[in-house]
Write an enzyme that holds these catalytic residues in place. Structure first.
Site, PDB file in Angstrom:
ATOM      1  N   LYS A  83       0.859  -1.193   0.000  1.00 22.03           N
ATOM      2  CA  LYS A  83       0.000   0.000   0.000  1.00 22.03           C
ATOM      3  C   LYS A  83       0.892   1.239   0.000  1.00 22.03           C
ATOM      4  O   LYS A  83       1.766   1.378   0.873  1.00 22.03           O
ATOM      5  CB  LYS A  83      -0.854  -0.048   1.271  1.00 22.03           C
ATOM      6  CG  LYS A  83      -2.198   0.609   1.177  1.00 22.03           C
ATOM      7  CD  LYS A  83      -2.972   0.256   2.451  1.00 22.03           C
ATOM      8  CE  LYS A  83      -4.280   0.954   2.530  1.00 22.03           C
ATOM      9  NZ  LYS A  83      -4.869   0.815   3.878  1.00 22.03           N
TER      10      LYS A  83
HETATM   11  C1  E4P Z   1      -8.163   1.373   4.485  1.00 19.09           C
HETATM   12  O1  E4P Z   1      -7.454   0.983   3.612  1.00 19.09           O
HETATM   13  C2  E4P Z   1      -8.043   2.711   5.092  1.00 19.09           C
HETATM   14  O2  E4P Z   1      -6.780   2.892   5.595  1.00 19.09           O
HETATM   15  C3  E4P Z   1      -9.104   2.895   6.139  1.00 19.09           C
HETATM   16  O3  E4P Z   1     -10.330   2.388   5.644  1.00 19.09           O
HETATM   17  C4  E4P Z   1      -9.244   4.318   6.620  1.00 19.09           C
HETATM   18  O4  E4P Z   1     -10.369   4.402   7.452  1.00 19.09           O
HETATM   19  P1  E4P Z   1     -10.620   5.622   8.469  1.00 19.09           P
HETATM   20  O5  E4P Z   1     -10.964   6.832   7.677  1.00 19.09           O
HETATM   21  O6  E4P Z   1     -11.756   5.150   9.323  1.00 19.09           O
HETATM   22  O7  E4P Z   1      -9.339   5.794   9.248  1.00 19.09           O
END
Ligand code: E4P
Length: 222
Positions: A83
């Site tokens: 990622k």
């Molecule tokens: C997933 O890949 C993201 O990092 C995550 O869904 C972010 O979510 P949040 O906005 O609740 O931190």
């Protein structure tokens, strides 16, 4: 639609995986930090438990660091998706890693243009953050509709839309209606999706009625 769990919590991962619900996992540095301890152990365990794609995020912000971290992360398993953030260096790393056969999830996507560029760079997944857009008064789900429409126009794009930053079960229904490829869910949202008050009441009544029958016929069993 695939369901990923958005967590580094091993207990939750095992719980939902045992129900056959999980196609993959997404993590990020905040989710790792929330669990405490050494993230190495969590990454080793998660990649062993889950057969599908597991997104593990780099923390370097420049290209060469992302490349080094991406390759180290990939050593946790063949199911690791690296990622990277939606930055110029992130896109460059996406292009290089993807060319080497390492799948990439481009995260922190907040516009259709960003999703388009990540797809051009060869991303396997784009992660638009809908809850964080809703939080600032913009309609996150509109972004999913826009990205879906754009990707549909260009069948050569193989990039999947991974809806992230989901806050509640309605987000999941809307994402499924649009035809998003993946939703990544906090455990609390997946728990809520299973529940309905009429299911609970219905089960309680079945059991009460069964007890009445048993009072009259103490020997019966199923
Ligand atoms: C997933 O890949 C993201 O990092 C995550 O869904 C972010 O979510 P949040 O906005 O609740 O931190």
């Amino acid at each position: 639609m695939k369901i990923f769990l958005d967590t580094a919590n091993l207990e939750s991962i095992k719980k939902f995986n045992d129900m056959g619900l999980l196609d993959g996992i997404t993590t990020n540095p905040s989710l790792m930090s929330k669990e405490g301890g050494n993230p190495k152990n969590a990454m080793e365990e998660i990649t062993k438990i889950i057969k599908g794609d597991v997104s593990l995020e780099v923390v370097s912000t420049e290209y060469s660091g992302m490349m080094e971290e991406g390759k180290r992360l990939r050593e946790y398993g063949d199911n690791v998706v690296v990622k990277v953030p939606m930055t110029p260096d992130g896109l460059k790393a996406c292009k290089s890693l993807s060319s080497e056969g390492i799948p990439v999830n481009v995260t922190l996507i907040f516009s259709a243009n960003q999703a388009l560029l990540a797809a051009k760079s060869g991303a396997k997944y784009v992660s638009p953050f809908i809850g964080r857009l809703d939080d600032i008064g913009q309609d996150g789900m509109n972004l999913i509709k826009d990205i879906k429409e754009i990707f549909k126009n260009y069948p050569d794009f193989k990039t999947q839309i991974l809806v992230a930053s989901i806050r509640h079960p309605l987000h999941v229904i809307d994402a499924a209606k649009i035809g998003a490829d993946v939703v990544t869910l906090p455990p609390v949202v997946l728990d809520k999706m299973m529940q309905h008050p009429l299911t609970k009441i219905g089960l309680e009544n079945f059991l009460i009625d069964w007890e009445k029958l048993k009072d009259k016929n103490p020997d019966i069993q199923i």
